[in-house]
Design a protein around this motif. Structure first.
Motif, PDB file in Angstrom:
ATOM      1  N   LYS A   9       2.748  62.761  21.229  1.00  0.00           N
ATOM      2  CA  LYS A   9       1.338  63.615  20.738  1.00  0.00           C
ATOM      3  C   LYS A   9       0.121  62.855  20.665  1.00  0.00           C
ATOM      4  O   LYS A   9       0.243  62.199  19.541  1.00  0.00           O
ATOM      5  N   ASP A  10      -0.759  62.851  21.647  1.00  0.00           N
ATOM      6  CA  ASP A  10      -1.789  61.947  21.254  1.00  0.00           C
ATOM      7  C   ASP A  10      -2.810  62.781  20.466  1.00  0.00           C
ATOM      8  O   ASP A  10      -3.129  63.875  20.576  1.00  0.00           O
ATOM      9  N   PRO A  11      -3.516  61.832  19.415  1.00  0.00           N
ATOM     10  CA  PRO A  11      -4.361  62.684  18.530  1.00  0.00           C
ATOM     11  C   PRO A  11      -5.788  63.395  19.047  1.00  0.00           C
ATOM     12  O   PRO A  11      -5.988  64.257  18.560  1.00  0.00           O
ATOM     13  N   GLU A  12      -6.197  62.733  20.517  1.00  0.00           N
ATOM     14  CA  GLU A  12      -7.381  63.236  21.121  1.00  0.00           C
ATOM     15  C   GLU A  12      -6.921  64.199  22.146  1.00  0.00           C
ATOM     16  O   GLU A  12      -7.377  65.266  22.521  1.00  0.00           O
ATOM     17  N   ASN A  13      -5.828  63.956  22.648  1.00  0.00           N
ATOM     18  CA  ASN A  13      -5.256  64.775  24.176  1.00  0.00           C
ATOM     19  C   ASN A  13      -4.157  65.419  24.026  1.00  0.00           C
ATOM     20  O   ASN A  13      -3.752  66.115  25.000  1.00  0.00           O
ATOM     21  N   GLY A  14      -3.589  65.642  22.786  1.00  0.00           N
ATOM     22  CA  GLY A  14      -2.275  66.491  22.723  1.00  0.00           C
ATOM     23  C   GLY A  14      -1.097  65.917  23.548  1.00  0.00           C
ATOM     24  O   GLY A  14      -1.050  64.492  23.376  1.00  0.00           O
ATOM     25  N   ASP A  15      -0.133  66.612  24.029  1.00  0.00           N
ATOM     26  CA  ASP A  15       0.975  66.211  24.604  1.00  0.00           C
ATOM     27  C   ASP A  15       0.578  65.275  25.962  1.00  0.00           C
ATOM     28  O   ASP A  15       0.131  65.743  26.861  1.00  0.00           O
ATOM     29  N   VAL A  16       1.424  64.049  25.787  1.00  0.00           N
ATOM     30  CA  VAL A  16       0.984  62.862  26.935  1.00  0.00           C
ATOM     31  C   VAL A  16       2.190  62.273  27.316  1.00  0.00           C
ATOM     32  O   VAL A  16       3.043  62.278  26.313  1.00  0.00           O
ATOM     33  N   SER A  17       2.512  62.072  28.373  1.00  0.00           N
ATOM     34  CA  SER A  17       3.649  61.151  28.783  1.00  0.00           C
ATOM     35  C   SER A  17       3.930  59.835  28.054  1.00  0.00           C
ATOM     36  O   SER A  17       2.933  59.230  27.947  1.00  0.00           O
ATOM     37  N   SER A  18       5.126  59.679  27.506  1.00  0.00           N
ATOM     38  CA  SER A  18       5.182  58.508  26.794  1.00  0.00           C
ATOM     39  C   SER A  18       4.941  57.019  27.472  1.00  0.00           C
ATOM     40  O   SER A  18       4.506  56.202  26.829  1.00  0.00           O
ATOM     41  N   PHE A  19       5.109  57.204  28.789  1.00  0.00           N
ATOM     42  CA  PHE A  19       4.728  56.191  29.521  1.00  0.00           C
ATOM     43  C   PHE A  19       3.647  55.610  29.390  1.00  0.00           C
ATOM     44  O   PHE A  19       3.081  54.260  29.576  1.00  0.00           O
ATOM     45  N   PHE A  20       2.607  56.556  29.191  1.00  0.00           N
ATOM     46  CA  PHE A  20       1.125  56.219  29.030  1.00  0.00           C
ATOM     47  C   PHE A  20       0.493  55.839  27.573  1.00  0.00           C
ATOM     48  O   PHE A  20      -0.693  55.755  27.343  1.00  0.00           O
ATOM     49  N   LYS A  21       1.586  55.967  26.724  1.00  0.00           N
ATOM     50  CA  LYS A  21       0.887  55.455  25.248  1.00  0.00           C
ATOM     51  C   LYS A  21       0.673  53.915  25.277  1.00  0.00           C
ATOM     52  O   LYS A  21       1.622  53.043  25.537  1.00  0.00           O
ATOM     53  N   ILE A  22      -0.744  53.665  24.906  1.00  0.00           N
ATOM     54  CA  ILE A  22      -0.947  52.321  24.752  1.00  0.00           C
ATOM     55  C   ILE A  22      -0.516  51.600  23.679  1.00  0.00           C
ATOM     56  O   ILE A  22      -0.340  52.097  22.453  1.00  0.00           O
ATOM     57  N   PRO A  23       0.244  50.448  23.869  1.00  0.00           N
ATOM     58  CA  PRO A  23       0.974  49.823  22.851  1.00  0.00           C
ATOM     59  C   PRO A  23       0.078  49.017  21.909  1.00  0.00           C
ATOM     60  O   PRO A  23      -0.579  48.175  22.191  1.00  0.00           O
ATOM     61  N   ARG A  24       0.247  49.452  20.532  1.00  0.00           N
ATOM     62  CA  ARG A  24      -0.914  48.758  19.605  1.00  0.00           C
ATOM     63  C   ARG A  24      -0.140  48.243  18.544  1.00  0.00           C
ATOM     64  O   ARG A  24      -0.545  47.593  17.519  1.00  0.00           O
ATOM     65  N   SER A  25       1.159  48.324  18.717  1.00  0.00           N
ATOM     66  CA  SER A  25       2.078  47.481  17.858  1.00  0.00           C
ATOM     67  C   SER A  25       3.380  47.225  18.223  1.00  0.00           C
ATOM     68  O   SER A  25       3.767  47.315  19.444  1.00  0.00           O
ATOM     69  N   SER A  26       4.194  45.988  17.601  1.00  0.00           N
ATOM     70  CA  SER A  26       5.429  45.998  17.936  1.00  0.00           C
ATOM     71  C   SER A  26       6.401  47.121  18.121  1.00  0.00           C
ATOM     72  O   SER A  26       7.285  47.229  19.095  1.00  0.00           O
ATOM     73  N   ASP A  27       6.284  48.065  17.134  1.00  0.00           N
ATOM     74  CA  ASP A  27       6.988  49.374  17.341  1.00  0.00           C
ATOM     75  C   ASP A  27       6.654  49.987  18.445  1.00  0.00           C
ATOM     76  O   ASP A  27       7.765  50.646  19.010  1.00  0.00           O
ATOM     77  N   ASP A  28       5.513  49.854  18.838  1.00  0.00           N
ATOM     78  CA  ASP A  28       5.251  50.672  20.181  1.00  0.00           C
ATOM     79  C   ASP A  28       5.809  50.191  21.152  1.00  0.00           C
ATOM     80  O   ASP A  28       6.531  51.054  22.242  1.00  0.00           O
ATOM     81  N   LEU A  29       6.048  48.902  21.193  1.00  0.00           N
ATOM     82  CA  LEU A  29       6.771  48.250  22.335  1.00  0.00           C
ATOM     83  C   LEU A  29       8.270  48.496  22.460  1.00  0.00           C
ATOM     84  O   LEU A  29       8.882  48.548  23.336  1.00  0.00           O
ATOM     85  N   ILE A  30       8.899  48.288  21.155  1.00  0.00           N
ATOM     86  CA  ILE A  30      10.205  48.766  21.050  1.00  0.00           C
ATOM     87  C   ILE A  30      10.267  50.026  21.422  1.00  0.00           C
ATOM     88  O   ILE A  30      11.340  50.329  21.999  1.00  0.00           O
ATOM     89  N   GLU A  31       9.581  51.184  21.055  1.00  0.00           N
ATOM     90  CA  GLU A  31       9.673  52.473  21.825  1.00  0.00           C
ATOM     91  C   GLU A  31       9.561  52.522  23.062  1.00  0.00           C
ATOM     92  O   GLU A  31      10.381  53.022  23.692  1.00  0.00           O
ATOM     93  N   ARG A  32       8.600  51.744  23.771  1.00  0.00           N
ATOM     94  CA  ARG A  32       8.790  51.500  25.276  1.00  0.00           C
ATOM     95  C   ARG A  32       9.884  50.933  25.791  1.00  0.00           C
ATOM     96  O   ARG A  32      10.451  51.556  26.830  1.00  0.00           O
ATOM     97  N   PHE A  33      10.531  49.992  25.138  1.00  0.00           N
ATOM     98  CA  PHE A  33      11.825  49.516  25.889  1.00  0.00           C
ATOM     99  C   PHE A  33      12.781  50.682  25.559  1.00  0.00           C
ATOM    100  O   PHE A  33      13.580  50.722  26.716  1.00  0.00           O
ATOM    101  N   ASN A  34      12.931  51.334  24.617  1.00  0.00           N
ATOM    102  CA  ASN A  34      13.968  52.296  24.493  1.00  0.00           C
ATOM    103  C   ASN A  34      13.824  53.471  25.592  1.00  0.00           C
ATOM    104  O   ASN A  34      14.549  53.989  26.216  1.00  0.00           O
ATOM    105  N   LEU A  35      12.178  54.005  25.743  1.00  0.00           N
ATOM    106  CA  LEU A  35      12.007  54.589  26.721  1.00  0.00           C
ATOM    107  C   LEU A  35      12.389  54.429  28.156  1.00  0.00           C
ATOM    108  O   LEU A  35      13.134  55.058  28.805  1.00  0.00           O
TER     109      LEU A  35
END
Length: 483
Positions: free
Chosen positions: A60-86
């Motif tokens: 859930k993007d704060p501005e755009n609502g539901d968005v594909s997780s693949f398009f989530k911009i990585p802004r932290s190490s946790d985001d990259l770990i989530e991307r690995f798991n995805l």
């Protein structure tokens, strides 16, 4: 807005020009072989509506609502770990086949966001604004995206501008008030024939004489002048003749030679147009993200290999034999080294302060990628060693369906007492599919996809920080008294 699988499939009926085995394809969604690539790509859209998988594939993007997780911009190490798991988990969901249809496009977008900001700072251009608008369009319309980076190259010893035929690298042949016209061809465009958008990136560093080849843009798959010649889908074709070749029916990805026959690109979709000094930066930044993607999905493939190997060891009654244990452990080692380098790369990511985007650690990413490339053939060797000769000589599934043959096959192809002969045969059949109809693809892809062995070697050699290592060497040699 998130699309569903029906909307994705319908979007491919757009008049695109695709060729397969010498014939022009009327509809990729119904083509006897290419529909397997459509089926595989459509799973990403199916999972977005699946209650069990939605938490992984949608954010859930704060501005755009539901968005594909693949398009989530990585802004932290946790985001990259989530991307690995995805990427790891969706590879497992796809029967051990990576689903590239959004992953590679987002890898390219992240690279473009970073590099265009630097171009703008240096030249006063407005490329970053265009990338942002394109990204907003992507998260709004949820397209399938392919990336075309590798030029056909012609004579590898010559630079783009030195080629006898100037079209061996994609280039700008005309600049208009409303956009550019490009000509040339790219190789290995994975899922291009079943994508909605194709992002084009430079494949190498350029000189001033190569300025027309320093070009990046996005184009729709049905753009006039764009033509795609698909490779033969031997895995899908083989699966038509054997019902046990499940992966070939549902989980195939196709590649194409992508031809730009004077394709017009509006300026709003042009992200680099002649700034040759930055072609190399873009050519390297994209593989950094895409090699992180590579070690993530390859860990998923390795997980399937572990399962196949361990099950066959148990069915064959040899899981307590020392050489089989070593085979299985080598499969485990391969997977866990990839997983470890991916997670370490995320934890030691570099923050780009200008954009707030994190970049996977280049050294650890390329170490993982080098392991993935160099060790793959050994991994196959260990899997085949466990499976034995039936991986090559197993009868077809139709033989097991014939009552006259079935009684013999179920009697003589039994393994350890208490196991099921048909189950054993199906697992062996999966190994057979991997090394036969998928064999050429897996071998070439696992050695070359996302960059060759040499590409990782070059990147590691130039990216590694030698400072502390050299200090230690000087200290150990007694040349310096300080460490």
């Amino acid at each position: 807005m998130l699309r569903d699988e029906k909307q994705y499939i319908e979007s491919l009926r757009d008049g695109r020009v695709v060729y397969y085995r010498g014939d022009k394809v009327k509809d990729v969604t119904t083509h006897r072989a290419l529909r397997a690539a459509v089926n595989h790509a459509s799973l990403v859209y199916k999972w977005q509506a699946d209650d069990d998988k939605r938490g992984l594939t949608v954010y859930k993007d704060p501005e755009n609502g539901d968005v594909s997780s693949f398009f989530k911009i990585p802004r932290s190490s946790d985001d990259l770990i989530e991307r690995f798991n995805l990427i790891y988990q969706t590879t497992r969901f796809g029967r051990g086949t990576f689903n590239i249809i959004k992953a590679i496009g987002s890898d390219a977008i992240f690279a473009l966001m970073l590099v265009t900001r630097r171009i703008d700072s240096a030249t006063g251009s407005k490329y970053a604004e265009r990338v942002t608008r394109f990204y907003k369009n992507v998260i709004k319309n949820d397209p399938a995206i392919a990336v075309a980076q590798t030029d056909v190259k012609g004579d590898r010893l010559l630079r783009p501008s030195e080629q006898p035929d100037p079209d061996m690298y994609v280039r700008i042949v005309e600049r208009r008030k409303d956009g550019i016209v490009v000509r040339g061809a790219k190789a290995h465009t994975t899922q291009g024939p079943v994508s909605n958008e194709i992002i084009v990136l430079p494949t190498r560093a350029m000189t001033e004489k190569d300025a027309d080849y320093a070009v990046a843009f996005a184009v729709q798959a049905n753009a006039p002048g764009l033509k795609m010649i698909s490779k033969p889908e031997r895995a899908a074709e083989a699966a038509m003749n054997d019902e046990w070749f499940v992966t070939g029916k549902e989980n195939v990805e196709t590649e194409s030679i992508t031809i730009f026959d004077d394709v017009f690109v509006p300026w709003d979709r042009v992200f680099l147009a002649g700034e040759w000094q930055f072609a190399g930066s873009l050519a390297v930044m994209f593989p950094t993200y895409h090699r992180f993607t590579a070690i993530s999905y390859r860990a998923g493939i390795a997980d399937m290999f572990i399962g196949l190997g361990k099950l066959l060891a148990e069915y064959n009654g040899v899981d307590d034999k020392s050489h089989i244990r070593r085979d299985v452990v080598e499969l485990i080692k391969y997977k866990e080294m990839l997983r470890s380098t991916a997670i370490s790369s995320a934890m030691m990511a570099d923050l780009d302060t200008e954009t707030g985007i994190v970049i996977p650690n280049k050294v650890l990413t390329n170490v993982g990628k080098l392991i993935a490339n160099e060790s793959y053939m050994d991994v196959v060797k260990h899997l085949v060693d466990i499976a034995g000769g039936l991986a090559a000589t197993l009868p077809a599934s139709s033989d097991f369906n014939n009552p006259e043959e079935k009684v013999y096959l179920e009697k003589y192809l039994i393994g350890k007492k208490g196991t099921n002969a048909v189950e054993r045969a199906r697992i062996i059949s999966t190994v057979k599919e991997i090394i036969s109809s998928f064999g050429a693809l897996y071998t070439a892809a696992m050695l070359h996809a996302e960059g060759s062995i040499e590409a990782s070697v070059l990147e590691l050699y130039r990216s590694y920080d030698y400072k502390d290592s050299k200090k230690l060497a000087m200290y150990a040699s007694g040349i310096s008294e300080k460490l």
